[in-house]
Write an enzyme that holds these catalytic residues in place. Structure first.
Site, PDB file in Angstrom:
ATOM      1  N   ASN A 209       0.592  -1.353  -0.161  1.00 27.65           N
ATOM      2  CA  ASN A 209       0.213   0.316  -0.037  1.00 27.65           C
ATOM      3  C   ASN A 209       0.781   0.779   0.216  1.00 27.65           C
ATOM      4  O   ASN A 209       2.093   1.123  -0.195  1.00 27.65           O
ATOM      5  CB  ASN A 209      -0.614   0.153   0.869  1.00 27.65           C
ATOM      6  CG  ASN A 209      -0.031  -0.182   2.624  1.00 27.65           C
ATOM      7  OD1 ASN A 209       0.470   1.045   2.986  1.00 27.65           O
ATOM      8  ND2 ASN A 209       0.021  -1.307   3.179  1.00 27.65           N
ATOM      9  N   ASP A 278      -4.985  -6.478   4.413  1.00 31.56           N
ATOM     10  CA  ASP A 278      -5.709  -7.036   4.990  1.00 31.56           C
ATOM     11  C   ASP A 278      -5.699  -8.398   4.061  1.00 31.56           C
ATOM     12  O   ASP A 278      -7.225  -9.478   4.689  1.00 31.56           O
ATOM     13  CB  ASP A 278      -7.791  -6.270   4.516  1.00 31.56           C
ATOM     14  CG  ASP A 278      -7.808  -4.871   5.444  1.00 31.56           C
ATOM     15  OD1 ASP A 278      -7.497  -5.070   6.520  1.00 31.56           O
ATOM     16  OD2 ASP A 278      -8.057  -4.164   4.358  1.00 31.56           O
ATOM     17  N   LYS A 288      10.103 -16.911 -10.009  1.00 34.24           N
ATOM     18  CA  LYS A 288       9.087 -15.912 -10.965  1.00 34.24           C
ATOM     19  C   LYS A 288       7.909 -16.244 -11.386  1.00 34.24           C
ATOM     20  O   LYS A 288       8.119 -16.989 -12.407  1.00 34.24           O
ATOM     21  CB  LYS A 288       9.641 -14.876 -11.378  1.00 34.24           C
ATOM     22  CG  LYS A 288       9.155 -13.139 -12.745  1.00 34.24           C
ATOM     23  CD  LYS A 288      10.050 -13.123 -13.024  1.00 34.24           C
ATOM     24  CE  LYS A 288       9.611 -12.106 -14.115  1.00 34.24           C
ATOM     25  NZ  LYS A 288      10.450 -11.110 -15.090  1.00 34.24           N
ATOM     26  N   PHE A 322      -5.356   3.007  14.056  1.00 31.86           N
ATOM     27  CA  PHE A 322      -5.205   4.817  12.701  1.00 31.86           C
ATOM     28  C   PHE A 322      -6.508   3.719  12.051  1.00 31.86           C
ATOM     29  O   PHE A 322      -6.721   2.126  11.491  1.00 31.86           O
ATOM     30  CB  PHE A 322      -4.401   4.277  12.173  1.00 31.86           C
ATOM     31  CG  PHE A 322      -3.119   5.550  13.055  1.00 31.86           C
ATOM     32  CD1 PHE A 322      -2.757   6.714  12.346  1.00 31.86           C
ATOM     33  CD2 PHE A 322      -2.582   6.042  13.804  1.00 31.86           C
ATOM     34  CE1 PHE A 322      -2.033   8.096  13.139  1.00 31.86           C
ATOM     35  CE2 PHE A 322      -2.084   6.302  14.693  1.00 31.86           C
ATOM     36  CZ  PHE A 322      -1.480   7.392  14.025  1.00 31.86           C
TER      37      PHE A 322
END
Length: 405
Positions: A209, A278, A288, A322
């Site tokens: 994020n 989350d 990969k 928060f």
């Protein structure tokens, strides 16, 4: 309050330099050990002998005038300071501080010190309002520099407006407040999480994020400055953690959960400012992932909610969460506070200009069990952190005795 404290007083070249003599005198009378550095311009307004007499120490004006051969003066002064005060602070020294210039004794010492810095600006009203000066003050504020706001009134140039140096008594009060703050969390163990967690898809790709870690690190710094023993659990971040705190590096939500859980029982205050994922990929590939078609479907599973887990098991810990929202901030903040058994929720609308992840400012609202407890306008993240830690200290002080045990 100031007895035994070493204060490094920097005086720069403005007409208000004469007030620095009174400030120095008041600090000495209050018990402080005052060391003075004057710029060459400052000596045009006030003689160094005046400050030497008041401080009872030599006054430093020249980087190359080494008075004691056993030490390097600007390093010795920088290391000895409990607090650096610049009064008056001209636009010039503020710019030097902002951009790391070191062309005289004061600016060189400012680069060498790790002590907190308190700036008392003094200049013409139009200079004070100039975009460059405003930018520089915001920049150094984002690094933790504190300010004593100038007064409004008749200026030496003839203008009436904001820019007059705060009175010596006001600056002394600000200094005493600074040292008083340093004691309010003494003996407390504060645990802070910061940054954004990383959930690996394969060795080169991950889900994350926009969290920069700046808010969490600012909180850790504020808690440290108030006397707390601080541990930071830091995930991916784009800022440097403050000195004087213990930093534990983690990557994923699971690693952060383990690190926080291990330290939760021994903590007095836990502030969960990290942006924790989350969801995570069900399968983490060892190699990969190769491109095979026009679409790719990733199956995700829910991560453990760290804040909710802590809320279920907390005993005497003061728990702060928060909530970064884009709509219905109060509704979602209060819902989160109640579901996760928090003492406070710090909520912000990250869609607002100045309140996003990567900036140096924030706009927050604080909620407790009774609803909105505080609402602060656009502030530097450092100032938000100081206000938040002050609020937490107040709440700890007024908690019922049974909750503290």
């Amino acid at each position: 309050m100031l007895k035994g404290k070493t204060i490094l007083l920097g005086i720069t070249g403005g007409i208000a330099a004469y007030k620095a003599a009174a400030l120095c005198s008041k600090l000495v009378q209050a018990g402080a050990d005052v060391r003075v550095i004057m710029t060459e311009s400052a000596t045009k307004f006030v003689a160094p002998l005046t400050l030497q007499t008041l401080s009872r120490h030599p006054v430093y004006t020249d980087t190359f005038d080494e008075k004691d051969p056993s030490v390097v003066s600007h390093i010795d002064l920088a290391d000895s300071a409990d607090l650096v005060v610049i009064a008056p602070a001209t636009a010039n020294i503020i710019a030097k501080l902002a951009y790391g210039l070191a062309d005289d004794m004061l600016s060189t010492t400012l680069l060498a010190t790790t002590a907190p810095i308190l700036v008392a600006p003094a200049m013409n009203v139009h200079m004070y309002e100039h975009p460059a000066v405003i930018h520089n003050m915001k920049l150094i504020a984002s690094r933790g520099v504190r300010f004593v706001e100038p007064g409004t009134g008749q200026l030496a140039c003839g203008y009436v407006g904001k820019g007059r140096l705060a009175e010596p008594e006001e600056i002394v009060v600000a200094i005493e407040h600074f040292f008083a703050q340093r004691k309010v969390m003494a003996g407390k163990k504060v645990l802070v999480t910061a940054g954004g967690t990383v959930e690996r898809v394969d060795p080169v790709r991950y889900l994350t994020n926009d969290s920069s870690g700046k808010m969490g690190f600012a909180i850790a710094e504020a808690a440290r400055d108030m006397g707390a023993q601080v541990t930071v659990i830091a995930a991916r971040a784009f800022a440097l953690p403050p000195s004087g705190v213990t930093v534990v590096r983690v990557e994923s939500a699971e690693e952060m959960l383990q690190a926080v859980t291990d330290r939760f029982e021994s903590s007095d205050v836990v502030i969960k400012s990290a942006a924790v994922a989350d969801y995570r990929p069900v399968i983490k590939l060892d190699q990969k992932l190769k491109k095979t078609g026009d679409k790719l479907v990733l199956e995700l599973e829910k991560t453990t909610d760290i804040l909710e887990s802590l809320g279920r098991v907390k005993s005497t810990q003061f728990l702060v969460g928060f909530a970064a929202e884009t709509q219905q901030v109060e509704y979602y903040a209060m819902d989160k506070l109640r579901r996760k058994n928090c003492d406070l929720i710090v909520a912000n609308d990250v869609a607002q200009e100045g309140a996003g992840f990567h900036g140096d400012t924030n706009i927050v609202q604080i909620f407790d069990q009774n609803g909105l407890a505080a609402s602060w306008p656009l502030l530097s993240k450092n100032e938000v952190a100081v206000r938040l830690m002050s609020l937490i200290a107040e709440r700890l002080e007024t908690r019922p005795e049974v909750e503290r045990q």
